[in-house]
Design a protein around this motif. Structure first.
Motif, PDB file in Angstrom:
ATOM      1  N   VAL A   1      -0.584  -8.723  10.183  1.00 56.04           N
ATOM      2  CA  VAL A   1       0.763  -8.120   9.337  1.00 56.04           C
ATOM      3  C   VAL A   1       0.265  -8.884   7.796  1.00 56.04           C
ATOM      4  O   VAL A   1       0.320  -9.276   7.361  1.00 56.04           O
ATOM      5  CB  VAL A   1       1.904  -8.345   9.622  1.00 56.04           C
ATOM      6  CG1 VAL A   1       2.900  -8.213   8.938  1.00 56.04           C
ATOM      7  CG2 VAL A   1       2.525  -8.208  11.019  1.00 56.04           C
ATOM      8  N   GLU A   2      -0.189  -7.334   7.178  1.00 53.10           N
ATOM      9  CA  GLU A   2       0.191  -7.337   6.239  1.00 53.10           C
ATOM     10  C   GLU A   2       0.435  -6.969   5.023  1.00 53.10           C
ATOM     11  O   GLU A   2       0.571  -7.408   3.618  1.00 53.10           O
ATOM     12  CB  GLU A   2      -1.651  -6.956   5.350  1.00 53.10           C
ATOM     13  CG  GLU A   2      -2.637  -6.754   6.662  1.00 53.10           C
ATOM     14  CD  GLU A   2      -3.739  -6.014   6.340  1.00 53.10           C
ATOM     15  OE1 GLU A   2      -4.617  -6.451   5.247  1.00 53.10           O
ATOM     16  OE2 GLU A   2      -4.014  -4.721   7.098  1.00 53.10           O
ATOM     17  N   ASP A   3       2.054  -6.473   5.393  1.00 59.60           N
ATOM     18  CA  ASP A   3       2.716  -6.394   4.398  1.00 59.60           C
ATOM     19  C   ASP A   3       3.874  -7.093   4.091  1.00 59.60           C
ATOM     20  O   ASP A   3       5.006  -6.644   3.494  1.00 59.60           O
ATOM     21  CB  ASP A   3       2.783  -4.551   4.487  1.00 59.60           C
ATOM     22  CG  ASP A   3       4.134  -4.230   5.627  1.00 59.60           C
ATOM     23  OD1 ASP A   3       3.240  -5.201   6.562  1.00 59.60           O
ATOM     24  OD2 ASP A   3       3.755  -3.183   5.959  1.00 59.60           O
ATOM     25  N   GLN A   4       3.904  -8.463   4.799  1.00 63.24           N
ATOM     26  CA  GLN A   4       4.917  -9.371   4.461  1.00 63.24           C
ATOM     27  C   GLN A   4       4.417 -10.378   4.124  1.00 63.24           C
ATOM     28  O   GLN A   4       3.203 -11.287   4.238  1.00 63.24           O
ATOM     29  CB  GLN A   4       5.724  -8.881   6.195  1.00 63.24           C
ATOM     30  CG  GLN A   4       6.603  -7.854   6.685  1.00 63.24           C
ATOM     31  CD  GLN A   4       6.843  -8.264   8.388  1.00 63.24           C
ATOM     32  OE1 GLN A   4       6.874  -7.371   8.573  1.00 63.24           O
ATOM     33  NE2 GLN A   4       7.338  -9.099   7.964  1.00 63.24           N
ATOM     34  N   LYS A   5       5.766 -11.110   3.581  1.00 58.61           N
ATOM     35  CA  LYS A   5       5.526 -12.174   2.689  1.00 58.61           C
ATOM     36  C   LYS A   5       5.210 -13.424   3.958  1.00 58.61           C
ATOM     37  O   LYS A   5       4.382 -14.541   3.954  1.00 58.61           O
ATOM     38  CB  LYS A   5       5.903 -12.482   1.689  1.00 58.61           C
ATOM     39  CG  LYS A   5       5.373 -11.675   0.464  1.00 58.61           C
ATOM     40  CD  LYS A   5       6.834 -12.336  -0.385  1.00 58.61           C
ATOM     41  CE  LYS A   5       7.021 -11.283  -1.970  1.00 58.61           C
ATOM     42  NZ  LYS A   5       7.578 -12.337  -2.527  1.00 58.61           N
ATOM     43  N   VAL A   6       6.627 -13.100   4.530  1.00 64.82           N
ATOM     44  CA  VAL A   6       6.283 -13.952   6.075  1.00 64.82           C
ATOM     45  C   VAL A   6       6.536 -13.213   6.683  1.00 64.82           C
ATOM     46  O   VAL A   6       7.339 -12.622   7.308  1.00 64.82           O
ATOM     47  CB  VAL A   6       7.751 -15.103   5.758  1.00 64.82           C
ATOM     48  CG1 VAL A   6       7.279 -16.286   6.646  1.00 64.82           C
ATOM     49  CG2 VAL A   6       7.510 -15.689   4.247  1.00 64.82           C
ATOM     50  N   VAL A   7       5.690 -13.529   8.090  1.00 62.80           N
ATOM     51  CA  VAL A   7       6.098 -13.380   9.069  1.00 62.80           C
ATOM     52  C   VAL A   7       6.580 -13.945  10.247  1.00 62.80           C
ATOM     53  O   VAL A   7       6.242 -15.358  10.500  1.00 62.80           O
ATOM     54  CB  VAL A   7       4.971 -12.880   9.963  1.00 62.80           C
ATOM     55  CG1 VAL A   7       5.224 -12.012  11.073  1.00 62.80           C
ATOM     56  CG2 VAL A   7       4.382 -11.437   8.870  1.00 62.80           C
ATOM     57  N   VAL A   8       7.690 -13.679  11.599  1.00 66.69           N
ATOM     58  CA  VAL A   8       8.434 -14.670  12.422  1.00 66.69           C
ATOM     59  C   VAL A   8       7.886 -13.841  13.277  1.00 66.69           C
ATOM     60  O   VAL A   8       9.054 -12.919  13.493  1.00 66.69           O
ATOM     61  CB  VAL A   8       9.815 -14.171  11.602  1.00 66.69           C
ATOM     62  CG1 VAL A   8      10.504 -15.564  12.902  1.00 66.69           C
ATOM     63  CG2 VAL A   8      10.054 -15.374  10.566  1.00 66.69           C
ATOM     64  N   ASP A   9       7.716 -14.944  14.178  1.00 60.29           N
ATOM     65  CA  ASP A   9       8.009 -13.653  15.729  1.00 60.29           C
ATOM     66  C   ASP A   9       8.476 -14.920  17.058  1.00 60.29           C
ATOM     67  O   ASP A   9       6.989 -15.442  17.291  1.00 60.29           O
ATOM     68  CB  ASP A   9       6.247 -13.223  15.840  1.00 60.29           C
ATOM     69  CG  ASP A   9       6.326 -11.910  17.099  1.00 60.29           C
ATOM     70  OD1 ASP A   9       7.448 -12.263  18.336  1.00 60.29           O
ATOM     71  OD2 ASP A   9       5.463 -11.417  17.484  1.00 60.29           O
ATOM     72  N   GLY A  10       9.057 -14.936  17.146  1.00 58.31           N
ATOM     73  CA  GLY A  10       9.648 -15.839  17.490  1.00 58.31           C
ATOM     74  C   GLY A  10       9.908 -16.968  17.171  1.00 58.31           C
ATOM     75  O   GLY A  10      10.818 -17.499  16.284  1.00 58.31           O
TER      76      GLY A  10
END
Length: 216
Positions: free
Chosen positions: A167-176
């Motif tokens: 993912v390139e367009d989010q500052k923070v990525v949460v997956d589970g």
């Protein structure tokens, strides 16, 4: 009741509420693993923000309790060694890996870090990495098939082999229970997201407001 008594009662109530808040949130724990060459902003901002949120944070030196020279020549003294931190607590609510190319490489090569991350992931507890540190997740086979992000120059490493959705367009990525972020400029967002996960949105918002941090 006199004005002085009212003021004293107000202060007492505020301190009782504060103590109650701290006793609730200090039961949540986080481990920041600090290796030589780590990105100092990411390590300190993560620890600082979480402590403001009432989380009990331990900064652990990968190679021991001695001073750690970070990527911008800032020296940080860990609270203790990683070995002692794990002896103290074997089940932190969150394990956090700061970035920095040198630090991330050492984290990637550490069998002790790999074992810890595997146990953390399998237990459903939070594994968090920022900047170049998601490469350490890949090195140890953590979060496979998850959505992740990282510092832009490490994208090729992360997408090679197709184990992740990048993912390139989010500052923070949460997956589970996997939390990743992009770099020094997203360190506050990263730490506040971890605060929200660990102690709730209301507390995270209070911390952000207290720091006069404008949220997008």
């Amino acid at each position: 009741m006199s004005l002085l008594g009212q003021v004293s009662l107000s202060i007492l109530k505020r301190e009782i509420a504060r103590s109650s808040f701290l006793s609730r949130n200090m039961s949540r724990t986080a481990l920041v693993i600090l290796a030589a060459g780590a990105e100092e902003m990411e390590a300190i901002i993560s620890a600082d923000v979480l402590r403001r949120a009432g989380v009990q944070v331990t900064i652990a030196g990968l190679d021991g309790p001695d001073k750690v020279l970070c990527s911008r020549q800032v020296v940080i003294v860990p609270d203790m060694s990683l070995q002692d931190a794990l002896a103290k607590n074997s089940s932190y609510d969150a394990v956090i890996l700061p970035g920095g190319l040198g630090g991330s490489e050492l984290l990637s090569k550490s069998a002790k870090v790999g074992k810890l991350l595997k146990e953390q992931e399998s237990s459903g507890r939070i594994v968090a990495a920022i900047c170049a540190a998601p490469t350490a997740l890949k090195a140890h086979g953590i979060g496979l098939s998850k959505r992740v992000t990282s510092y832009p120059t490490t994208k090729d490493v992360m997408v090679d082999g197709g184990q992740y959705t990048y993912v390139e367009d989010q500052k923070v990525v949460v997956d589970g229970n996997i939390v990743t972020s992009r770099g020094p400029g997203t360190a506050f967002d990263f730490a506040l997201e971890l605060s929200k996960i660990l102690v709730g949105q209301e507390t995270a918002d209070k911390v952000a407001n207290g720091m006069i941090l404008q949220k997008n």
